[in-house]
Motif scaffolding. Structure first.
Motif, short mmCIF file in Angstrom:
data_model
loop_
_atom_site.label_atom_id
_atom_site.label_comp_id
_atom_site.label_asym_id
_atom_site.label_seq_id
_atom_site.Cartn_x
_atom_site.Cartn_y
_atom_site.Cartn_z
N VAL A 33 58.19 -8.48 42.43
CA VAL A 33 59.58 -8.03 42.56
C VAL A 33 59.64 -6.84 43.51
CG1 VAL A 33 61.59 -7.11 41.33
CG2 VAL A 33 60.13 -8.81 40.21
N GLY A 34 58.71 -5.90 43.35
CA GLY A 34 58.70 -4.69 44.16
C GLY A 34 58.56 -5.00 45.65
N SER A 35 57.59 -5.82 46.01
CA SER A 35 57.36 -6.14 47.43
C SER A 35 58.60 -6.77 48.04
CB SER A 35 56.19 -7.13 47.58
OG SER A 35 54.99 -6.55 47.16
N LEU A 36 59.20 -7.72 47.32
CA LEU A 36 60.37 -8.39 47.88
C LEU A 36 61.56 -7.46 47.95
CD1 LEU A 36 59.59 -11.83 46.31
CD2 LEU A 36 59.89 -11.38 48.76
N ALA A 37 61.67 -6.53 46.98
CA ALA A 37 62.75 -5.54 47.04
C ALA A 37 62.59 -4.64 48.27
CB ALA A 37 62.77 -4.70 45.76
N VAL A 38 61.37 -4.22 48.55
CA VAL A 38 61.14 -3.37 49.72
C VAL A 38 61.66 -4.08 50.98
CG1 VAL A 38 59.34 -2.41 51.22
CG2 VAL A 38 59.16 -2.13 48.73
N ASP A 39 61.28 -5.35 51.12
CA ASP A 39 61.66 -6.11 52.31
C ASP A 39 63.18 -6.38 52.34
OD1 ASP A 39 61.65 -7.76 54.55
OD2 ASP A 39 59.87 -8.87 53.92
N ILE A 40 63.72 -6.84 51.21
CA ILE A 40 65.15 -7.20 51.15
C ILE A 40 66.04 -5.97 51.37
CG2 ILE A 40 66.97 -7.95 49.55
CD1 ILE A 40 64.77 -9.88 48.34
N PHE A 41 65.72 -4.87 50.71
CA PHE A 41 66.58 -3.68 50.83
C PHE A 41 66.54 -3.16 52.27
CE2 PHE A 41 65.95 -2.26 46.07
CZ PHE A 41 66.48 -3.48 45.66
N SER A 42 65.36 -3.18 52.90
CA SER A 42 65.32 -2.67 54.27
C SER A 42 66.04 -3.63 55.22
CB SER A 42 63.88 -2.38 54.72
OG SER A 42 63.14 -3.54 54.83
N ARG A 43 65.93 -4.94 54.96
CA ARG A 43 66.69 -5.91 55.76
C ARG A 43 68.20 -5.67 55.64
NH1 ARG A 43 67.81 -9.47 58.82
NH2 ARG A 43 67.73 -11.52 57.90
N ALA A 44 68.63 -5.22 54.45
CA ALA A 44 70.07 -5.01 54.21
C ALA A 44 70.53 -3.65 54.72
CB ALA A 44 70.36 -5.14 52.71
N GLY A 45 69.63 -2.91 55.38
CA GLY A 45 70.06 -1.68 56.05
C GLY A 45 69.77 -0.38 55.30
N PHE A 46 69.03 -0.46 54.19
CA PHE A 46 68.70 0.74 53.42
C PHE A 46 67.32 1.27 53.81
CE2 PHE A 46 71.85 -1.47 50.96
CZ PHE A 46 72.61 -0.47 50.36
N ASP A 47 67.17 2.60 53.79
CA ASP A 47 65.83 3.18 53.85
C ASP A 47 65.19 2.97 52.50
OD1 ASP A 47 65.90 4.03 56.40
OD2 ASP A 47 66.23 6.16 55.94
N VAL A 48 63.92 2.55 52.48
CA VAL A 48 63.25 2.28 51.21
C VAL A 48 62.08 3.22 51.03
CG1 VAL A 48 62.01 0.57 49.85
CG2 VAL A 48 63.91 -0.15 51.30
N HIS A 49 62.03 3.89 49.88
CA HIS A 49 60.88 4.69 49.50
C HIS A 49 60.12 3.93 48.42
CE1 HIS A 49 62.44 8.83 51.08
NE2 HIS A 49 62.53 7.86 51.97
N ALA A 50 58.97 3.41 48.80
CA ALA A 50 58.16 2.60 47.87
C ALA A 50 57.34 3.52 47.00
CB ALA A 50 57.26 1.66 48.66
N ILE A 51 57.41 3.33 45.68
CA ILE A 51 56.63 4.13 44.74
C ILE A 51 55.51 3.23 44.21
CG2 ILE A 51 56.71 5.63 42.71
CD1 ILE A 51 58.97 6.45 44.50
N SER A 52 54.27 3.63 44.43
CA SER A 52 53.17 2.75 44.05
C SER A 52 51.97 3.54 43.53
CB SER A 52 52.73 1.92 45.28
OG SER A 52 51.59 1.16 44.96
N GLY A 53 51.25 2.92 42.61
CA GLY A 53 50.00 3.51 42.12
C GLY A 53 48.80 3.01 42.91
N LYS A 54 49.05 2.30 44.00
CA LYS A 54 47.93 1.75 44.79
C LYS A 54 47.98 2.32 46.22
CE LYS A 54 47.84 -2.72 42.33
NZ LYS A 54 49.22 -3.03 41.89
N PRO A 55 47.44 3.54 46.41
CA PRO A 55 47.49 4.14 47.75
C PRO A 55 46.78 3.29 48.80
CG PRO A 55 46.13 5.46 46.22
CD PRO A 55 46.80 4.40 45.42
N GLU A 56 45.83 2.46 48.37
CA GLU A 56 45.12 1.60 49.33
C GLU A 56 46.05 0.54 49.93
OE1 GLU A 56 44.71 1.78 46.07
OE2 GLU A 56 44.37 -0.19 45.16
#
Ligand code: NAP
Length: 331
Positions: free
Chosen positions: A165-188
């Motif tokens: 869900v998170g990955s697709l939200a990052v892509d979809i929200f940015s496609r819709a014109g929003f800046d996205v700040h991804a919060i993740s526990g996987k810095p790699e």
């Protein structure tokens, strides 16, 4: 295809012999009734599928059932005139692998009221890279926009950002014109998150604050994890921003106060993909096939499997070892 022709299905049982799942031969007349029979081309693996397939979560409300909450394929027979042989269609949620047989089978028998004609602009494969995960992310955006979320309110945070869900939200929200700040526990996975559209990638500590109100830094966001991170996101959301809640990867608790709601007018919006009304379901899929169509589906599809690979995918997912989406290709 006749009612007695056998095909492979990944089926889940819970009876005197215990909770178990695996491939077995079924016939169409063993599946729940439905107006539309399809030959499955693709399905996908969601967190819920892993819980259902292993018995780690209580997902199925009756047994036995074919697993798989998503399915896409071609119609082979329909008693509903809205669908014709050869039509490309999909279903996500709507009781699949919960109250009726799901998509982990070479054939699926579906209720016409939930079958969606594949919208122009999407292939069957793309529709299942999206699946319930993409539908949920887009439904969150749909609800936020209905409640007046605009890019000028500020960046949208996405928690559990490397998940499906998170990955697709990052892509979809940015496609819709929003800046996205991804919060993740996987810095790699920072490069991955930036490649699929994140403007910034923050550690989970960005949402570690415990005070009821903090400096407002997000326009709103989508939360997939629940618990203190959701409370912190609410506390850091600007006046009249929207936070959509979709998941509980960390916790089902919500340790917050009324302060963000009564001082800043922040809205907390529920996202329940499985029971979405038909008109909203249609509108969301139209967006997913056009203006919100993720630009990086091939990057987000990090794994492909067939029915026999499902147990291994479930184990990896429940152990927190996967990222992006897993597509199931019917052999
Ligand atoms: N409401 C709905 O309709 C709906 C629909 C689909 C899914 N869901 C729910 O949404 C959630 C995400 O689903 P998914 O399929 O995307 O699962 P997923 O692929 O397993 O992703 C979950 C992500 O959450 C983060 N995470 C896991 N454990 C965490 C913890 N203890 N603390 C903080 N973050 C943690 C991880 O991302 P990082 O490592 O990047 O932080 C992980 O990749 C699940 O709870 C699922 O049940 C709800």
């Amino acid at each position: 295809m006749t009612l007695s022709t056998p095909f492979n299905a990944f089926r889940i049982h819970n009876d005197a012999a215990g909770y178990r799942s695996g491939i077995e031969a079924l016939t169409l007349d063993a599946l729940n009734p439905g107006e539309v029979v399809i030959k499955t081309a693709y399905s996908s693996v969601n967190y819920k599928d892993a819980l259902a397939g292993t018995g780690e979560g209580k997902i199925l409300r009756k047994f036995p059932l074919v697993g798989g909450i998503d399915v896409a394929g071609h119609v082979v027979a329909s008693t509903d005139p809205a669908f014709r042989e050869g039509d490309a269609v999909l279903v996500t949620g709507c009781g699949l692998s919960e109250t009726r047989d799901g998509g982990y089978a070479e054939y699926a028998r579906l209720e016409a009221k939930w079958v969606i004609l594949l919208p122009a602009g999407l292939s069957l494969r793309e529709s299942m890279i999206l699946g319930t995960a993409g539908f949920t992310a887009a439904l969150a955006l749909f609800r936020m926009r209905e409640n007046r979320q605009t890019p000028d309110l500020g960046p949208l945070a996405v928690t559990g950002a490397t998940g499906g869900v998170g990955s697709l939200a990052v892509d979809i929200f940015s496609r819709a014109g929003f800046d996205v700040h991804a919060i993740s526990g996987k810095p790699e996975n920072t490069d991955y998150l930036k490649a699929i559209g994140a403007r910034e990638v923050l550690g989970r500590d960005a949402l570690a604050t415990a005070r009821p109100m903090e400096t407002a830094r997000f326009g709103g966001g989508l939360d997939n994890v629940g618990g203190p991170m959701l409370a912190s996101l609410l506390a850091q959301t600007v006046p009249y921003g929207n936070v959509a809640t979709a998941g509980l990867a960390a916790s089902a608790d919500l340790p917050t106060t009324v302060m963000p709601f009564i001082i800043r007018g922040v809205s907390l919006l529920g996202v329940a993909s499985a029971g979405t009304a038909r008109d909203i379901r249609d509108a969301v899929w139209q967006h997913l096939a056009s203006d919100w169509k993720p630009a990086h589906l091939d990057t987000i599809c990090t794994r492909e499997t067939t029915l026999d690979g499902l147990p291994d995918v479930f184990r990896t997912m429940l152990a927190g070892g996967s990222f992006g989406r897993t597509l199931l290709r019917m052999g």
